[in-house]
Design a protein around this motif. Structure first.
Motif, mmCIF file in Angstrom:
data_model
loop_
_atom_site.group_PDB
_atom_site.id
_atom_site.type_symbol
_atom_site.label_atom_id
_atom_site.label_comp_id
_atom_site.label_asym_id
_atom_site.label_seq_id
_atom_site.Cartn_x
_atom_site.Cartn_y
_atom_site.Cartn_z
ATOM 1 N N ASN A 57 0.807 -1.216 0.000
ATOM 2 C CA ASN A 57 0.000 0.000 0.000
ATOM 3 C C ASN A 57 0.844 1.272 0.000
ATOM 4 O OD1 ASN A 57 -2.505 -1.319 0.009
ATOM 5 N ND2 ASN A 57 -2.345 -1.658 2.196
ATOM 6 N N ASP A 58 2.148 1.121 0.047
ATOM 7 C CA ASP A 58 3.056 2.265 0.065
ATOM 8 C C ASP A 58 3.274 2.759 -1.363
ATOM 9 O OD1 ASP A 58 5.082 4.122 0.378
ATOM 10 O OD2 ASP A 58 6.202 2.899 1.811
ATOM 11 N N SER A 59 2.872 3.969 -1.642
ATOM 12 C CA SER A 59 2.971 4.515 -3.000
ATOM 13 C C SER A 59 4.410 4.823 -3.404
ATOM 14 C CB SER A 59 2.121 5.778 -3.126
ATOM 15 O OG SER A 59 2.591 6.778 -2.230
ATOM 16 N N ARG A 60 5.319 4.866 -2.453
ATOM 17 C CA ARG A 60 6.718 5.172 -2.772
ATOM 18 C C ARG A 60 7.469 3.982 -3.345
ATOM 19 N NH1 ARG A 60 8.485 6.949 3.001
ATOM 20 N NH2 ARG A 60 7.159 5.158 3.362
ATOM 21 N N ILE A 61 6.905 2.797 -3.225
ATOM 22 C CA ILE A 61 7.577 1.586 -3.701
ATOM 23 C C ILE A 61 7.241 1.362 -5.169
ATOM 24 C CG2 ILE A 61 7.784 -0.907 -3.406
ATOM 25 C CD1 ILE A 61 7.202 -0.493 -0.442
ATOM 26 N N ASP A 62 8.262 1.096 -5.968
ATOM 27 C CA ASP A 62 8.139 0.903 -7.409
ATOM 28 C C ASP A 62 7.318 -0.345 -7.726
ATOM 29 O OD1 ASP A 62 8.903 1.707 -10.104
ATOM 30 O OD2 ASP A 62 10.070 -0.163 -10.121
ATOM 31 N N HIS A 63 6.613 -0.316 -8.853
ATOM 32 C CA HIS A 63 5.741 -1.441 -9.215
ATOM 33 C C HIS A 63 6.526 -2.723 -9.487
ATOM 34 C CE1 HIS A 63 6.814 -0.073 -13.273
ATOM 35 N NE2 HIS A 63 6.461 -1.278 -13.685
ATOM 36 N N ILE A 64 7.767 -2.613 -9.918
ATOM 37 C CA ILE A 64 8.588 -3.812 -10.147
ATOM 38 C C ILE A 64 8.871 -4.510 -8.821
ATOM 39 C CG2 ILE A 64 10.839 -4.639 -10.941
ATOM 40 C CD1 ILE A 64 10.763 -2.321 -12.995
ATOM 41 N N LYS A 124 6.991 -4.223 -6.190
ATOM 42 C CA LYS A 124 5.708 -4.747 -5.720
ATOM 43 C C LYS A 124 5.371 -6.076 -6.392
ATOM 44 C CE LYS A 124 3.596 -0.483 -4.134
ATOM 45 N NZ LYS A 124 2.433 0.396 -4.223
ATOM 46 N N ASP A 125 5.754 -6.229 -7.657
ATOM 47 C CA ASP A 125 5.539 -7.518 -8.327
ATOM 48 C C ASP A 125 6.309 -8.628 -7.612
ATOM 49 O OD1 ASP A 125 3.828 -6.492 -10.238
ATOM 50 O OD2 ASP A 125 5.407 -6.230 -11.749
ATOM 51 N N ALA A 126 7.549 -8.335 -7.233
ATOM 52 C CA ALA A 126 8.358 -9.319 -6.508
ATOM 53 C C ALA A 126 7.743 -9.600 -5.136
ATOM 54 C CB ALA A 126 9.789 -8.824 -6.356
ATOM 55 N N MET A 127 7.215 -8.572 -4.505
ATOM 56 C CA MET A 127 6.568 -8.744 -3.203
ATOM 57 C C MET A 127 5.319 -9.612 -3.339
ATOM 58 S SD MET A 127 7.088 -4.856 -1.863
ATOM 59 C CE MET A 127 6.008 -4.980 -0.468
ATOM 60 N N GLU A 128 4.565 -9.422 -4.420
ATOM 61 C CA GLU A 128 3.381 -10.253 -4.668
ATOM 62 C C GLU A 128 3.781 -11.715 -4.827
ATOM 63 O OE1 GLU A 128 0.113 -9.950 -4.870
ATOM 64 O OE2 GLU A 128 -0.207 -7.792 -4.863
ATOM 65 N N ASP A 129 4.869 -11.957 -5.547
ATOM 66 C CA ASP A 129 5.347 -13.331 -5.728
ATOM 67 C C ASP A 129 5.739 -13.950 -4.389
ATOM 68 O OD1 ASP A 129 4.936 -13.090 -8.443
ATOM 69 O OD2 ASP A 129 7.053 -12.687 -8.901
ATOM 70 N N ARG A 130 6.454 -13.183 -3.584
ATOM 71 C CA ARG A 130 6.863 -13.681 -2.261
ATOM 72 C C ARG A 130 5.646 -13.946 -1.385
ATOM 73 N NH1 ARG A 130 11.502 -11.855 1.925
ATOM 74 N NH2 ARG A 130 10.745 -13.190 3.570
ATOM 75 N N TYR A 131 4.669 -13.047 -1.450
ATOM 76 C CA TYR A 131 3.447 -13.221 -0.680
ATOM 77 C C TYR A 131 2.772 -14.542 -1.054
ATOM 78 C CZ TYR A 131 -0.962 -12.147 1.621
ATOM 79 O OH TYR A 131 -2.057 -12.185 2.445
ATOM 80 N N GLN A 132 2.736 -14.841 -2.346
ATOM 81 C CA GLN A 132 2.090 -16.072 -2.797
ATOM 82 C C GLN A 132 2.830 -17.308 -2.278
ATOM 83 O OE1 GLN A 132 -0.888 -15.971 -4.334
ATOM 84 N NE2 GLN A 132 -0.921 -18.157 -3.954
ATOM 85 N N VAL A 133 4.148 -17.263 -2.270
ATOM 86 C CA VAL A 133 4.937 -18.379 -1.738
ATOM 87 C C VAL A 133 4.650 -18.560 -0.252
ATOM 88 C CG1 VAL A 133 7.286 -19.149 -1.208
ATOM 89 C CG2 VAL A 133 6.761 -18.219 -3.469
ATOM 90 N N LYS A 137 -4.440 -8.142 -7.169
ATOM 91 C CA LYS A 137 -3.153 -7.495 -6.954
ATOM 92 C C LYS A 137 -3.374 -6.030 -6.612
ATOM 93 C CE LYS A 137 0.035 -10.301 -9.544
ATOM 94 N NZ LYS A 137 1.175 -10.265 -10.443
ATOM 95 N N TYR A 138 -2.326 -5.404 -6.139
ATOM 96 C CA TYR A 138 -2.370 -3.983 -5.833
ATOM 97 C C TYR A 138 -2.694 -3.210 -7.093
ATOM 98 C CZ TYR A 138 2.143 -3.962 -8.086
ATOM 99 O OH TYR A 138 3.125 -4.117 -8.998
ATOM 100 N N LYS A 139 -3.189 -2.017 -6.918
ATOM 101 C CA LYS A 139 -3.459 -1.144 -8.054
ATOM 102 C C LYS A 139 -2.230 -0.324 -8.340
ATOM 103 C CE LYS A 139 -8.388 -0.724 -7.222
ATOM 104 N NZ LYS A 139 -9.487 0.188 -6.951
ATOM 105 N N CYS A 140 -1.687 -0.482 -9.512
ATOM 106 C CA CYS A 140 -0.499 0.265 -9.924
ATOM 107 C C CYS A 140 -0.954 1.639 -10.375
ATOM 108 C CB CYS A 140 0.242 -0.462 -11.035
ATOM 109 S SG CYS A 140 1.737 0.374 -11.529
ATOM 110 N N GLN A 141 -0.541 2.664 -9.662
ATOM 111 C CA GLN A 141 -0.950 4.021 -9.993
ATOM 112 C C GLN A 141 0.215 4.730 -10.669
ATOM 113 O OE1 GLN A 141 -2.081 5.573 -6.218
ATOM 114 N NE2 GLN A 141 -3.931 4.355 -6.094
ATOM 115 N N LYS A 142 0.205 4.701 -11.994
ATOM 116 C CA LYS A 142 1.252 5.359 -12.758
ATOM 117 C C LYS A 142 0.873 6.806 -12.986
ATOM 118 C CE LYS A 142 2.736 1.224 -15.173
ATOM 119 N NZ LYS A 142 2.971 0.598 -16.467
ATOM 120 N N LYS A 143 1.856 7.653 -12.907
ATOM 121 C CA LYS A 143 1.626 9.075 -13.163
ATOM 122 C C LYS A 143 1.655 9.314 -14.663
ATOM 123 C CE LYS A 143 3.679 10.578 -8.843
ATOM 124 N NZ LYS A 143 4.718 11.346 -8.206
ATOM 125 N N ILE A 144 0.613 9.949 -15.152
ATOM 126 C CA ILE A 144 0.528 10.270 -16.564
ATOM 127 C C ILE A 144 0.832 11.744 -16.739
ATOM 128 C CG2 ILE A 144 -0.976 10.336 -18.584
ATOM 129 C CD1 ILE A 144 -2.582 8.061 -17.276
#
Length: 78
Positions: free
Chosen positions: A30-37, A39-48, A70-77
């Motif tokens: 939920n931390d917006s300061r963490i990069d989506h890449i 977060k993807d690794a964190m999602e994988d670890r969470y699943q394990v 999965k988390y919502k990736c909020q990219k700045k446009i």
């Protein structure tokens, strides 16, 4: 296939450690300061960790940690 023998107390400790780590990951997702890449690794670890938790905990315990999506990736446009 690997196996190890644990007693009931050790099993509860493993369950506790896994749950705490999963809680930390959920908090960090939920931390917006963490990069989506990352977060993807964190999602994988969470699943394990979740799959590991299912081996130790009852269904009522691990059902609290099921991720609906999965988390919502909020990219700045710009």
């Amino acid at each position: 296939m690997l196996a190890f023998i644990v007693n009931n107390r050790e099993m509860k400790e493993l369950e506790y450690l896994i749950k705490r780590e999963m809680d930390e990951i959920l908090h960090d997702l939920n931390d917006s300061r963490i990069d989506h890449i990352v977060k993807d690794a964190m999602e994988d670890r969470y699943q394990v960790l979740f799959n590991l938790l299912k081996r130790f905990a009852s269904q009522s315990e691990y059902s609290k940690y099921v991720r609906a999506k999965k988390y919502k990736c909020q990219k700045k446009i710009k």
